[in-house]
Write an enzyme that holds these catalytic residues in place. Structure first.
Site, PDB file in Angstrom:
ATOM      1  N   CYS A  18      -1.096  17.694  13.725  1.00  0.00           N
ATOM      2  CA  CYS A  18      -2.000  18.847  13.247  1.00  0.00           C
ATOM      3  C   CYS A  18      -3.069  19.180  14.298  1.00  0.00           C
ATOM      4  O   CYS A  18      -3.848  18.106  15.000  1.00  0.00           O
ATOM      5  CB  CYS A  18      -2.484  18.380  11.897  1.00  0.00           C
ATOM      6  SG  CYS A  18      -3.966  19.511  11.390  1.00  0.00           S
ATOM      7  N   GLU A  71     -12.490  19.983   6.131  1.00  0.00           N
ATOM      8  CA  GLU A  71     -12.714  20.862   7.129  1.00  0.00           C
ATOM      9  C   GLU A  71     -13.178  20.339   8.346  1.00  0.00           C
ATOM     10  O   GLU A  71     -14.190  19.735   8.619  1.00  0.00           O
ATOM     11  CB  GLU A  71     -13.635  22.108   6.650  1.00  0.00           C
ATOM     12  CG  GLU A  71     -13.309  22.719   5.431  1.00  0.00           C
ATOM     13  CD  GLU A  71     -12.140  23.589   5.989  1.00  0.00           C
ATOM     14  OE1 GLU A  71     -12.176  23.913   7.074  1.00  0.00           O
ATOM     15  OE2 GLU A  71     -11.562  23.941   4.854  1.00  0.00           O
ATOM     16  N   SER A  72     -12.299  20.577   9.513  1.00  0.00           N
ATOM     17  CA  SER A  72     -12.311  19.824  10.855  1.00  0.00           C
ATOM     18  C   SER A  72     -13.681  20.299  11.522  1.00  0.00           C
ATOM     19  O   SER A  72     -14.345  19.647  12.226  1.00  0.00           O
ATOM     20  CB  SER A  72     -11.185  20.274  11.686  1.00  0.00           C
ATOM     21  OG  SER A  72     -11.235  21.604  11.949  1.00  0.00           O
TER      22      SER A  72
HETATM   23  N1  LIG Z   1      -9.506  24.814   7.818  1.00  0.00           N
HETATM   24  C1  LIG Z   1      -8.898  23.669   7.821  1.00  0.00           C
HETATM   25  C2  LIG Z   1      -7.420  23.769   8.174  1.00  0.00           C
HETATM   26  C3  LIG Z   1      -6.771  22.640   8.297  1.00  0.00           C
HETATM   27  C4  LIG Z   1      -5.031  22.621   8.103  1.00  0.00           C
HETATM   28  O1  LIG Z   1      -4.852  23.873   7.940  1.00  0.00           O
HETATM   29  N2  LIG Z   1      -4.519  21.610   8.149  1.00  0.00           N
HETATM   30  C5  LIG Z   1      -2.919  21.613   7.755  1.00  0.00           C
HETATM   31  C6  LIG Z   1      -2.116  20.712   8.990  1.00  0.00           C
HETATM   32  S1  LIG Z   1      -2.516  21.410  10.628  1.00  0.00           S
HETATM   33  C7  LIG Z   1      -2.613  21.060   6.493  1.00  0.00           C
HETATM   34  O2  LIG Z   1      -3.116  20.017   6.140  1.00  0.00           O
HETATM   35  N3  LIG Z   1      -1.758  21.717   5.926  1.00  0.00           N
HETATM   36  C8  LIG Z   1      -1.178  21.290   4.508  1.00  0.00           C
HETATM   37  C9  LIG Z   1      -0.902  22.264   3.601  1.00  0.00           C
HETATM   38  O3  LIG Z   1      -1.682  23.271   3.883  1.00  0.00           O
HETATM   39  O4  LIG Z   1      -0.593  22.051   2.475  1.00  0.00           O
HETATM   40  C10 LIG Z   1      -9.730  22.591   8.918  1.00  0.00           C
HETATM   41  O5  LIG Z   1     -10.417  23.180   9.786  1.00  0.00           O
HETATM   42  O6  LIG Z   1      -9.701  21.595   8.652  1.00  0.00           O
END
Ligand SMILES: N[C@@H](CCC(=O)N[C@@H](CS)C(=O)NCC(=O)O)C(=O)O
Length: 231
Positions: A18, A71-72
């Site tokens: 990720c 949220e990162s």
């Molecule tokens: N806006 C979020 C995006 C995080 C994200 O999209 N993570 C993905 C992996 S890269 C995830 O956990 N996906 C799992 C899902 O959507 O079920 C952030 O910045 O933390």
């Protein structure tokens, strides 16, 4: 670093590929903050994770087993605020501009997902062109070697994982996205060499990313096949 942060227990819930997790890890490494990490399978999310995460996404940061941040961008800013040597500018306008380019980086990540998911050449080319347009926008903004010059910041932590995708893809196929963009290329090179960026993934990241893309049976998956790369 403050004594307080050393005394806190930070636990990052992660996934090995990720890019949003990588931003958080890069920030933790840049700040020299001790932390523990648990990688989870996003295709089979553990129950404890479902309970903790309002969005179902990684990264999650647990603080002292009591508080949870998601949220990162928020996680990175929190880490920046509780430690010394800020990675975001103090001045409000500059700070806002950096946040805007961080958002821009998240839009770039969405385009990268479009690129590796595209089933047909026409959609793949549209995503590739859209990505090139994003980097054309960045070209006059970058000071190089890092976003604002010699100091590494949060914007850099966001783009390190972005360029890493292209390092892997371009080991097998030429995408031409950065042609004629010297500042972007210089920035990409500096981020590739940065210790925190290198350490944010396991050594088997390239193989794991290629396997992830190939499982999608997309246009890029075909381009990444070794027999195609050898042509
Ligand atoms: N806006 C979020 C995006 C995080 C994200 O999209 N993570 C993905 C992996 S890269 C995830 O956990 N996906 C799992 C899902 O959507 O079920 C952030 O910045 O933390």
């Amino acid at each position: 670093m403050s004594i307080e942060i050393n005394a806190r227990h930070l636990h990052l819930v992660s996934h090995k590929l990720c890019p949003y997790v990588q931003r958080s890890v890069i920030t933790l490494i840049e700040k020299g903050v001790p932390y523990t990490r648990t990688d989870i399978d996003l295709a089979a999310k553990p129950e404890w994770f479902r309970e903790l995460s309002p969005t179902g996404k990684v990264p999650l940061l647990q603080i002292d087993h009591r508080h949870t941040l998601f949220e990162s961008a928020v996680i990175c800013e929190y880490l920046d605020e509780i430690t010394e040597k800020p990675l975001l500018p103090e001045e409000p306008l500059q700070r806002a501009q950096h946040r805007a380019w961080i958002e821009f980086g998240s839009a770039v990540l969405n385009l990268i997902a479009r690129l590796y998911n595209a089933g047909y050449e026409v959609d793949f080319d549209a995503a590739r062109q859209a990505l090139r347009e994003r980097f054309l926008r960045l070209e006059p903004v970058i000071a190089a070697p890092y976003f604002t010059g010699t100091a590494f910041g949060l914007v850099d932590a966001v783009y390190g994982p972005i360029f890493r995708y292209f390092d892997v893809f371009e080991s097998r196929t030429d995408l031409g996205i950065f042609d004629g963009l010297p500042n972007v290329q210089h920035w990409r090179q500096s981020l590739r060499q940065r210790e925190s960026v290198r350490q944010a993934v396991d050594p088997d990241y390239p193989q794991a990313l290629i396997a992830f893309v190939q499982a999608r049976n997309s246009w890029l998956a075909r381009l990444l096949q070794p027999e195609h790369a050898a042509l």
